[in-house]
Design a protein around this motif. Structure first.
Motif, PDB file in Angstrom:
ATOM      1  N   UNK A 173      11.745   0.653   3.452  1.00 48.33           N
ATOM      2  CA  UNK A 173      11.094   1.733   2.697  1.00 48.33           C
ATOM      3  C   UNK A 173       9.595   1.489   2.608  1.00 48.33           C
ATOM      4  N   UNK A 174       9.221   0.244   2.315  1.00 45.53           N
ATOM      5  CA  UNK A 174       7.800  -0.093   2.204  1.00 45.53           C
ATOM      6  C   UNK A 174       7.100   0.051   3.554  1.00 45.53           C
ATOM      7  N   UNK A 175       7.784  -0.285   4.630  1.00 55.39           N
ATOM      8  CA  UNK A 175       7.222  -0.110   5.972  1.00 55.39           C
ATOM      9  C   UNK A 175       6.899   1.356   6.218  1.00 55.39           C
ATOM     10  N   UNK A 176       7.837   2.225   5.874  1.00 59.67           N
ATOM     11  CA  UNK A 176       7.646   3.662   6.066  1.00 59.67           C
ATOM     12  C   UNK A 176       6.467   4.169   5.243  1.00 59.67           C
ATOM     13  N   UNK A 177       6.382   3.718   3.996  1.00 59.90           N
ATOM     14  CA  UNK A 177       5.298   4.152   3.114  1.00 59.90           C
ATOM     15  C   UNK A 177       3.941   3.717   3.669  1.00 59.90           C
ATOM     16  N   UNK A 178       3.859   2.473   4.119  1.00 63.43           N
ATOM     17  CA  UNK A 178       2.591   1.966   4.650  1.00 63.43           C
ATOM     18  C   UNK A 178       2.203   2.673   5.947  1.00 63.43           C
ATOM     19  N   UNK A 179       3.156   2.915   6.804  1.00 63.30           N
ATOM     20  CA  UNK A 179       2.872   3.591   8.078  1.00 63.30           C
ATOM     21  C   UNK A 179       2.326   4.996   7.836  1.00 63.30           C
ATOM     22  N   UNK A 180       2.971   5.723   6.932  1.00 63.82           N
ATOM     23  CA  UNK A 180       2.541   7.096   6.659  1.00 63.82           C
ATOM     24  C   UNK A 180       1.219   7.111   5.895  1.00 63.82           C
ATOM     25  N   UNK A 181       1.128   6.282   4.861  1.00 60.49           N
ATOM     26  CA  UNK A 181      -0.045   6.307   3.992  1.00 60.49           C
ATOM     27  C   UNK A 181      -1.326   5.874   4.703  1.00 60.49           C
ATOM     28  N   UNK A 237     -11.500   8.515  10.013  1.00 54.51           N
ATOM     29  CA  UNK A 237     -10.185   8.208  10.553  1.00 54.51           C
ATOM     30  C   UNK A 237     -10.207   7.024  11.497  1.00 54.51           C
ATOM     31  N   UNK A 238     -11.278   6.909  12.286  1.00 57.60           N
ATOM     32  CA  UNK A 238     -11.386   5.798  13.239  1.00 57.60           C
ATOM     33  C   UNK A 238     -11.449   4.459  12.511  1.00 57.60           C
ATOM     34  N   UNK A 239     -12.266   4.391  11.467  1.00 57.56           N
ATOM     35  CA  UNK A 239     -12.360   3.152  10.676  1.00 57.56           C
ATOM     36  C   UNK A 239     -11.023   2.846  10.012  1.00 57.56           C
ATOM     37  N   UNK A 240     -10.371   3.908   9.524  1.00 55.76           N
ATOM     38  CA  UNK A 240      -9.095   3.721   8.845  1.00 55.76           C
ATOM     39  C   UNK A 240      -8.006   3.252   9.811  1.00 55.76           C
ATOM     40  N   UNK A 241      -8.103   3.645  11.085  1.00 59.22           N
ATOM     41  CA  UNK A 241      -7.140   3.168  12.084  1.00 59.22           C
ATOM     42  C   UNK A 241      -7.187   1.652  12.185  1.00 59.22           C
ATOM     43  N   UNK A 242      -8.394   1.107  12.320  1.00 59.08           N
ATOM     44  CA  UNK A 242      -8.543  -0.339  12.434  1.00 59.08           C
ATOM     45  C   UNK A 242      -8.094  -1.039  11.152  1.00 59.08           C
ATOM     46  N   UNK A 243      -8.489  -0.479  10.012  1.00 59.77           N
ATOM     47  CA  UNK A 243      -8.067  -1.064   8.748  1.00 59.77           C
ATOM     48  C   UNK A 243      -6.560  -1.025   8.588  1.00 59.77           C
ATOM     49  N   UNK A 244      -5.951   0.090   9.006  1.00 59.08           N
ATOM     50  CA  UNK A 244      -4.496   0.243   8.916  1.00 59.08           C
ATOM     51  C   UNK A 244      -3.774  -0.794   9.760  1.00 59.08           C
ATOM     52  N   UNK A 245      -4.283  -1.031  10.962  1.00 59.27           N
ATOM     53  CA  UNK A 245      -3.649  -2.007  11.849  1.00 59.27           C
ATOM     54  C   UNK A 245      -3.688  -3.403  11.253  1.00 59.27           C
ATOM     55  N   UNK A 270      -1.069  -3.417   8.406  1.00 58.74           N
ATOM     56  CA  UNK A 270       0.288  -3.424   8.946  1.00 58.74           C
ATOM     57  C   UNK A 270       0.617  -4.757   9.611  1.00 58.74           C
ATOM     58  N   UNK A 271      -0.375  -5.367  10.260  1.00 53.84           N
ATOM     59  CA  UNK A 271      -0.163  -6.699  10.838  1.00 53.84           C
ATOM     60  C   UNK A 271       0.150  -7.723   9.747  1.00 53.84           C
ATOM     61  N   UNK A 272      -0.578  -7.626   8.647  1.00 53.10           N
ATOM     62  CA  UNK A 272      -0.351  -8.548   7.534  1.00 53.10           C
ATOM     63  C   UNK A 272       1.053  -8.363   6.955  1.00 53.10           C
ATOM     64  N   UNK A 273       1.483  -7.120   6.848  1.00 53.29           N
ATOM     65  CA  UNK A 273       2.822  -6.846   6.323  1.00 53.29           C
ATOM     66  C   UNK A 273       3.893  -7.329   7.298  1.00 53.29           C
ATOM     67  N   UNK A 274       3.634  -7.159   8.599  1.00 51.05           N
ATOM     68  CA  UNK A 274       4.574  -7.645   9.606  1.00 51.05           C
ATOM     69  C   UNK A 274       4.704  -9.164   9.533  1.00 51.05           C
ATOM     70  N   UNK A 275       3.589  -9.854   9.292  1.00 51.35           N
ATOM     71  CA  UNK A 275       3.632 -11.315   9.155  1.00 51.35           C
ATOM     72  C   UNK A 275       4.444 -11.713   7.926  1.00 51.35           C
ATOM     73  N   UNK A 276       4.339 -10.923   6.863  1.00 51.39           N
ATOM     74  CA  UNK A 276       5.145 -11.196   5.669  1.00 51.39           C
ATOM     75  C   UNK A 276       6.627 -11.024   5.982  1.00 51.39           C
TER      76      UNK A 276
END
Length: 219
Positions: free
Chosen positions: A130-138, A183-191, A194-200
């Motif tokens: 659920x948290x993965x979905x929220x982070x991906x969309x948000x 949006x471009x800056x947010x793409x990099x920030x999002x990645x 999401x990488x940090x969450x994947x490591x968790x």
């Protein structure tokens, strides 16, 4: 802050988009939610029916199948984490060699700590999904929405966060053009997020699914 350090940090911030592991992490997070829902449904039905019908042979059979299913789901999650998150989780070897037969196998699985750690991971996976979905969309969903606003003014993905529809906040052509670099800056920030969450997720998988290599090849 010196110029080399500043340039190094900027380079590190931007290089995330070129790293192969980033896309493996994204794939892991994308499939996390549907997998989590599937696990929840299977285990809920299995344990509920098994307990309700436990006075009958069929109920015990359902419980046995559910316990075995937990082992196979945990094995699949180990494989998924190893393949996509870069972990090296070996197969647990704490299942006693109880001979052949479903009943003895189920008893051996019930006595194995890895069965209960695996069940704990599967239950936790529901919330992680659920948290993965929220982070991906948000984050990533919003970033892509902003990038595409000049081409799709009404919103390419119709991203809506807590009642706020992203596309509706940029009504004029000028606002939509300004949205692109945001949006471009947010793409990099999002990645990076999401990488940090994947490591968790990887650390949780290692903690709950770890085990020594099995000599008999059981899940």
């Amino acid at each position: 802050m010196s110029k080399p350090i500043r340039e190094s940090r900027i380079s590190g911030f931007l290089s995330v988009i070129a790293e192969r592991q980033t896309y493996k992490n994204l794939l892991y997070l994308v499939v996390a939610f549907p997998l989590a829902v599937g696990y929840y449904v299977l285990l809920s039905v299995g344990f509920t029916l098994g307990i309700a019908l436990s006075i009958l042979v069929v109920g015990l059979g359902i419980l046995a199948a559910t316990v075995i299913g937990v082992r196979y789901i945990a094995a699949f999650e180990r494989w998924l984490a190893n393949r996509l998150l870069g972990t090296k989780i070996p197969t647990p070897s704490d299942v006693e060699d109880a001979g052949d037969g479903v009943i003895t196998t189920v008893k051996a699985y019930l006595r194995a700590p890895s069965t209960w750690r695996g069940l704990g991971f599967i239950l936790l996976k529901f919330f992680l999904g659920i948290l993965s979905f929220i982070l991906l969309v948000s984050f990533l969903g919003t970033a892509l929405e902003l990038l595409l606003l000049p081409l799709v003014p009404e919103g390419a993905f119709h991203v809506q966060i807590v009642g706020w529809r992203v596309a509706q906040s940029f009504e004029t052509t000028t606002q939509r053009i300004v949205a692109v670099p945001i949006g471009a800056v947010l793409v990099f920030g999002s990645l990076h997020i999401l990488n940090a969450f994947a490591k968790a997720n990887a650390r949780i998988a290692v903690s709950l699914l770890k085990g020594e290599a099995s000599s008999d090849g059981k899940a």
